[in-house]
Design a protein around this motif. Structure first.
Motif, mmCIF file in Angstrom:
data_model
loop_
_atom_site.group_PDB
_atom_site.id
_atom_site.type_symbol
_atom_site.label_atom_id
_atom_site.label_comp_id
_atom_site.label_asym_id
_atom_site.label_seq_id
_atom_site.Cartn_x
_atom_site.Cartn_y
_atom_site.Cartn_z
ATOM 1 N N CYS A 1 -5.319 -24.598 27.853
ATOM 2 C CA CYS A 1 -6.084 -25.326 26.829
ATOM 3 C C CYS A 1 -7.549 -24.895 26.814
ATOM 4 O O CYS A 1 -8.107 -24.598 25.763
ATOM 5 N N VAL A 2 -8.146 -24.857 27.986
ATOM 6 C CA VAL A 2 -9.570 -24.549 28.088
ATOM 7 C C VAL A 2 -9.862 -23.128 27.612
ATOM 8 O O VAL A 2 -10.888 -22.880 26.989
ATOM 9 N N SER A 3 -8.944 -22.214 27.862
ATOM 10 C CA SER A 3 -9.172 -20.823 27.448
ATOM 11 C C SER A 3 -9.262 -20.684 25.926
ATOM 12 O O SER A 3 -9.822 -19.713 25.432
ATOM 13 N N LYS A 4 -8.756 -21.669 25.205
ATOM 14 C CA LYS A 4 -8.790 -21.626 23.740
ATOM 15 C C LYS A 4 -9.953 -22.421 23.150
ATOM 16 O O LYS A 4 -10.131 -22.472 21.950
ATOM 17 N N MET A 5 -10.727 -23.064 24.019
ATOM 18 C CA MET A 5 -11.808 -23.934 23.553
ATOM 19 C C MET A 5 -13.153 -23.221 23.522
ATOM 20 O O MET A 5 -13.393 -22.313 24.292
ATOM 21 N N GLY A 6 -13.999 -23.711 22.649
ATOM 22 C CA GLY A 6 -15.381 -23.274 22.622
ATOM 23 C C GLY A 6 -16.235 -24.282 23.357
ATOM 24 O O GLY A 6 -15.733 -25.288 23.873
ATOM 25 N N LEU A 7 -17.529 -24.052 23.389
ATOM 26 C CA LEU A 7 -18.436 -24.924 24.115
ATOM 27 C C LEU A 7 -18.415 -26.347 23.562
ATOM 28 O O LEU A 7 -18.414 -27.309 24.322
ATOM 29 N N GLU A 8 -18.366 -26.489 22.251
ATOM 30 C CA GLU A 8 -18.373 -27.831 21.654
ATOM 31 C C GLU A 8 -17.143 -28.636 22.068
ATOM 32 O O GLU A 8 -17.242 -29.815 22.375
ATOM 33 N N GLY A 9 -15.985 -27.986 22.082
ATOM 34 C CA GLY A 9 -14.763 -28.662 22.508
ATOM 35 C C GLY A 9 -14.832 -29.078 23.962
ATOM 36 O O GLY A 9 -14.409 -30.174 24.334
ATOM 37 N N MET A 10 -15.391 -28.191 24.792
ATOM 38 C CA MET A 10 -15.541 -28.506 26.215
ATOM 39 C C MET A 10 -16.509 -29.667 26.413
ATOM 40 O O MET A 10 -16.277 -30.546 27.236
ATOM 41 N N LYS A 11 -17.588 -29.663 25.638
ATOM 42 C CA LYS A 11 -18.556 -30.758 25.735
ATOM 43 C C LYS A 11 -17.927 -32.060 25.270
ATOM 44 O O LYS A 11 -18.183 -33.117 25.848
ATOM 45 N N ARG B 1 -4.838 -23.028 42.273
ATOM 46 C CA ARG B 1 -6.137 -22.409 42.558
ATOM 47 C C ARG B 1 -6.473 -21.331 41.526
ATOM 48 O O ARG B 1 -7.599 -21.239 41.056
ATOM 49 N N GLU B 2 -5.485 -20.527 41.166
ATOM 50 C CA GLU B 2 -5.707 -19.476 40.174
ATOM 51 C C GLU B 2 -6.016 -20.071 38.801
ATOM 52 O O GLU B 2 -6.884 -19.581 38.083
ATOM 53 N N ALA B 3 -5.323 -21.132 38.435
ATOM 54 C CA ALA B 3 -5.589 -21.808 37.159
ATOM 55 C C ALA B 3 -7.008 -22.375 37.163
ATOM 56 O O ALA B 3 -7.722 -22.280 36.161
ATOM 57 N N ALA B 4 -7.432 -22.932 38.292
ATOM 58 C CA ALA B 4 -8.790 -23.471 38.405
ATOM 59 C C ALA B 4 -9.823 -22.355 38.245
ATOM 60 O O ALA B 4 -10.831 -22.532 37.555
ATOM 61 N N ARG B 5 -9.569 -21.200 38.865
ATOM 62 C CA ARG B 5 -10.476 -20.047 38.707
ATOM 63 C C ARG B 5 -10.579 -19.651 37.241
ATOM 64 O O ARG B 5 -11.665 -19.357 36.739
ATOM 65 N N SER B 6 -9.457 -19.638 36.563
ATOM 66 C CA SER B 6 -9.436 -19.280 35.150
ATOM 67 C C SER B 6 -10.256 -20.273 34.313
ATOM 68 O O SER B 6 -10.990 -19.875 33.409
ATOM 69 N N VAL B 7 -10.137 -21.550 34.629
ATOM 70 C CA VAL B 7 -10.915 -22.575 33.918
ATOM 71 C C VAL B 7 -12.405 -22.344 34.163
ATOM 72 O O VAL B 7 -13.204 -22.380 33.225
ATOM 73 N N ILE C 1 -13.966 -19.587 34.915
ATOM 74 C CA ILE C 1 -14.417 -18.390 34.191
ATOM 75 C C ILE C 1 -14.562 -18.687 32.703
ATOM 76 O O ILE C 1 -15.544 -18.287 32.073
ATOM 77 N N SER C 2 -13.607 -19.411 32.131
ATOM 78 C CA SER C 2 -13.698 -19.785 30.711
ATOM 79 C C SER C 2 -14.945 -20.628 30.448
ATOM 80 O O SER C 2 -15.668 -20.404 29.472
ATOM 81 N N ILE C 3 -15.197 -21.595 31.317
ATOM 82 C CA ILE C 3 -16.372 -22.454 31.156
ATOM 83 C C ILE C 3 -17.643 -21.614 31.290
ATOM 84 O O ILE C 3 -18.565 -21.727 30.483
ATOM 85 N N TYR C 4 -17.687 -20.774 32.316
ATOM 86 C CA TYR C 4 -18.860 -19.927 32.536
ATOM 87 C C TYR C 4 -19.153 -19.070 31.298
ATOM 88 O O TYR C 4 -20.300 -18.974 30.864
#
Length: 117
Positions: A36-46, A69-75, A77-80
């Protein structure tokens, strides 16, 4: 993502499973959240809660299953990537954000994920 369905309702439902007692349930939730997070932009995350996403990821980084743990790393990186997109000083902005919203040990684990830090 304009025109696409927002993953916020799904994220809200998955949130409770991240702290589930069964590690396999946590891992499945983490993978779904990552997708889900990989498809979101900053506004969606906020809108969902940027700090909550980072804190959830920090907790999952020390999970028992490597999938979680790998899924968390991916999240992370997406957030960053979306968080620092418009930042001139990417590393400083990320460090400052993590340090102000996480415990020192969790903030440190976030810095290790981003290779440029």
């Amino acid at each position: 993502m304009v025109g696409s369905m927002t993953p916020l309702p799904l994220l809200s439902k998955l949130r409770v499973y991240v702290s589930h007692a069964n590690f396999r349930v946590r891992a499945k939730a983490a993978i779904s959240i990552s997708n889900c997070v990989s498809k979101m932009g900053l506004e969606g995350m906020k809108e969902f809660g940027l700090v909550e996403l980072v804190q959830m990821s920090a907790d999952l980084l020390k999970d028992r299953l490597p999938e979680a743990r790998e899924a968390a790393r991916s999240v992370v990186i997406s957030i960053y990537e979306v968080f620092t997109e418009s930042e001139e000083q990417k590393q400083e902005a990320w460090q400052s954000f993590c340090q102000s919203n996480l415990s020192p040990i969790h903030a440190q684990s976030m810095f290790k994920i981003i290779p440029s830090l």
